[in-house]
Design a protein around this motif. Structure first.
Motif, mmCIF file in Angstrom:
data_model
loop_
_atom_site.group_PDB
_atom_site.id
_atom_site.type_symbol
_atom_site.label_atom_id
_atom_site.label_comp_id
_atom_site.label_asym_id
_atom_site.label_seq_id
_atom_site.Cartn_x
_atom_site.Cartn_y
_atom_site.Cartn_z
ATOM 1 N N GLY A 136 0.272 -0.509 -0.179
ATOM 2 C CA GLY A 136 0.042 -0.286 -0.045
ATOM 3 C C GLY A 136 1.059 1.414 0.175
ATOM 4 O O GLY A 136 0.540 2.316 0.555
ATOM 5 N N LEU A 137 2.225 1.206 -0.247
ATOM 6 C CA LEU A 137 3.070 2.644 -0.614
ATOM 7 C C LEU A 137 2.242 3.503 -1.658
ATOM 8 O O LEU A 137 1.808 3.033 -2.755
ATOM 9 N N PRO A 138 2.856 4.626 -1.481
ATOM 10 C CA PRO A 138 2.415 5.216 -2.788
ATOM 11 C C PRO A 138 2.835 4.772 -4.262
ATOM 12 O O PRO A 138 4.257 5.139 -4.097
ATOM 13 N N THR A 139 2.084 5.031 -4.869
ATOM 14 C CA THR A 139 2.477 4.900 -6.876
ATOM 15 C C THR A 139 1.959 4.838 -7.465
ATOM 16 O O THR A 139 1.272 5.298 -7.487
ATOM 17 N N ALA A 140 2.835 5.391 -8.763
ATOM 18 C CA ALA A 140 2.153 6.125 -9.736
ATOM 19 C C ALA A 140 2.432 5.102 -11.292
ATOM 20 O O ALA A 140 3.697 4.982 -11.203
ATOM 21 N N LEU A 141 1.399 5.020 -11.626
ATOM 22 C CA LEU A 141 1.757 4.500 -12.948
ATOM 23 C C LEU A 141 0.953 4.705 -14.235
ATOM 24 O O LEU A 141 -0.078 5.749 -14.022
ATOM 25 N N THR A 142 1.202 4.317 -15.305
ATOM 26 C CA THR A 142 0.811 5.077 -16.677
ATOM 27 C C THR A 142 -0.251 3.844 -17.519
ATOM 28 O O THR A 142 0.202 2.151 -17.418
ATOM 29 N N LEU A 143 -0.997 3.964 -17.849
ATOM 30 C CA LEU A 143 -2.494 2.700 -17.999
ATOM 31 C C LEU A 143 -1.940 3.639 -19.145
ATOM 32 O O LEU A 143 -2.411 5.177 -20.216
ATOM 33 N N ALA A 144 -1.718 2.057 -20.707
ATOM 34 C CA ALA A 144 -1.793 3.048 -22.175
ATOM 35 C C ALA A 144 -3.214 2.804 -23.216
ATOM 36 O O ALA A 144 -3.280 0.924 -23.026
ATOM 37 N N CYS A 145 -4.120 2.889 -23.545
ATOM 38 C CA CYS A 145 -4.718 2.515 -24.837
ATOM 39 C C CYS A 145 -5.511 3.301 -25.900
ATOM 40 O O CYS A 145 -5.306 4.150 -26.073
ATOM 41 N N ALA A 146 -5.345 2.904 -26.867
ATOM 42 C CA ALA A 146 -5.528 3.440 -27.975
ATOM 43 C C ALA A 146 -6.952 4.482 -28.143
ATOM 44 O O ALA A 146 -6.996 5.677 -28.127
ATOM 45 N N GLU A 147 -7.702 3.864 -27.576
ATOM 46 C CA GLU A 147 -8.910 4.038 -27.353
ATOM 47 C C GLU A 147 -8.827 4.590 -26.164
ATOM 48 O O GLU A 147 -8.896 4.343 -24.974
ATOM 49 N N ASP A 148 -9.346 6.492 -25.878
ATOM 50 C CA ASP A 148 -9.373 7.156 -25.461
ATOM 51 C C ASP A 148 -10.493 7.099 -24.162
ATOM 52 O O ASP A 148 -10.818 6.581 -23.142
#
Ligand SMILES: NC(=O)c1ccc[n+]([C@@H]2O[C@H](COP(=O)([O-])OP(=O)(O)OC[C@H]3O[C@@H](n4cnc5c(N)ncnc54)[C@H](O)[C@@H]3O)[C@@H](O)[C@H]2O)c1
Ligand SMILES: O=P(O)(O)OC[C@H](O)CO
Length: 316
Positions: A136-148
């Motif tokens: 549960g430590l703070p984390t930031a990720l990227t979600l990439a999807c061609a259909e916004d």
């Protein structure tokens, strides 16, 4: 509901994170020990599985959900999807793996599109260690999807109190950042393992980033994506932490110590895949070439570093 397919460290951590919000199915090839002990002792020891997680080996049960997070190593992704292609038809498949296929040079979004053309394909990537997410430590990720619109739905579905998700439509950039940073991390580990010092590591990270940008431009990725979480962010984490398996493989290569061959190290196959693409397309990727040489035993760290230092002088 969301299902997670793949009972390794990352799949388990994502399931633990999502279980804060709703019930989750976690599918694993060998679920028995996890189901019985409510802990993934082999890959993520010390993290209890919340009650909201159902651990199963029944893929049909897991695939009933619309959103499927697939957390198997990249080199296994195509075979895994193709082996169950009918069941994946029309689903939203989020690849949670990082790498470039050795046999084709493709990244995870391309592999999904080629194997399950009816699926909505996306990637979840960025700087995160499974153990940090699970705790549960703070984390930031990227979600990439061609259909916004689909990307926005996934962003909502996968965000939790500690896991903040940004989104992009640049799947090429996101998949390349996550794949290529592992190769640079092996190089950095090797330099540190051989005692070449932190200045050498900073040089490798910076020039490695230049190689990542070059490769990404060749694949028409947005340079801004490479500067974000999935590129620069993950490069920074992976090249500086002994939690990283790619960095630890490099340390072992540099110091001449043993390394457990059963460890998932995506950067090893990716280095070879990148090197092949680079040679074929005349892309200048000297750090990638050096890592390939270290991995196949044709170079040691000191001669690899000498070959990098002795290249013709150029503008930055
Ligand atoms: N561990 C992390 O901190 C972390 C963080 C971010 C991303 N990732 C990415 O997640 C992906 C998976 O890594 P991991 O850390 O979970 O590795 P892991 O070694 O802990 O687990 C891999 C899992 O995949 C399963 N698997 C392998 N081949 C399979 C197949 N053909 N069919 C079904 N299952 C299969 C294995 O049984 C194992 O449970 C990698 O691409 C990695 O880069 C990992
Ligand atoms: O352990 P590694 O080297 O596979 O790194 C894990 C994640 O990719 C870090 O973001």
């Amino acid at each position: 509901m969301v299902s997670v397919l793949g009972g390794g460290a990352f799949g388990t951590a994502l399931a633990i994170s999502l279980a804060q919000k709703s019930p989750v199915i976690l599918w694993a090839r060998a679920p028995e020990d996890m189901a019985q002990n409510r802990e993934n002792k082999a890959r993520l020891p010390g993290c209890e599985l919340p009650e909201a997680i159902t651990v199963t080996g029944d893929l049909a049960l897991a695939i009933k959900d619309d959103i499927l997070l697939v957390a198997v190593p990249l080199q296994s992704l195509r075979g895994f999807l193709a082996g169950h292609a009918d069941a994946f038809t029309g689903k939203t498949i989020v690849a949670c793996c990082k790498g470039i296929e050795l046999s084709t040079g493709a990244g995870p979004a391309t592999v999904i599109a080629e194997t399950i053309p009816s699926a909505t394909s996306a990637i979840l990537t960025g700087p995160s260690f499974a153990a940090d997410i699970a705790r549960g430590l703070p984390t930031a990720l990227t979600l990439a999807c061609a259909e916004d619109a689909a990307g926005a739905r996934l962003q909502q579905a996968l965000t939790t109190a500690n896991l903040r998700i940004y989104r992009t439509t640049d799947t090429a950039g996101a998949e390349l950042g996550g794949a290529l940073k592992n190769v640079v991390a092996i190089a950095c580990g090797a330099a540190m393992g051989a005692g070449l010092g932190e200045s050498a590591r900073a040089a490798l990270m910076t020039r490695g980033f230049a190689e990542m940008q070059r490769f990404a431009a060749h694949r028409h990725a947005d340079p801004a994506t490479l500067s974000g979480l999935s590129g620069f962010g993950d490069l920074t984490l992976t090249c500086t932490s002994q939690q990283s398996r790619n960095y630890r493989l490099g340390l072992a290569l540099g110091s001449g110590s043993d390394f457990d061959a059963s460890t998932t190290v995506e950067g090893a196959a990716t280095a070879r895949a990148m090197h092949e693409v680079a040679v074929k397309n005349a892309l200048e990727m000297p750090i990638t070439a050096a890592v390939t040489g270290l991995l196949d035993g044709s170079l040691d760290v000191k001669s690899a570093m000498a070959s990098l230092l002795n290249r013709p002088l150029k503008e930055e």
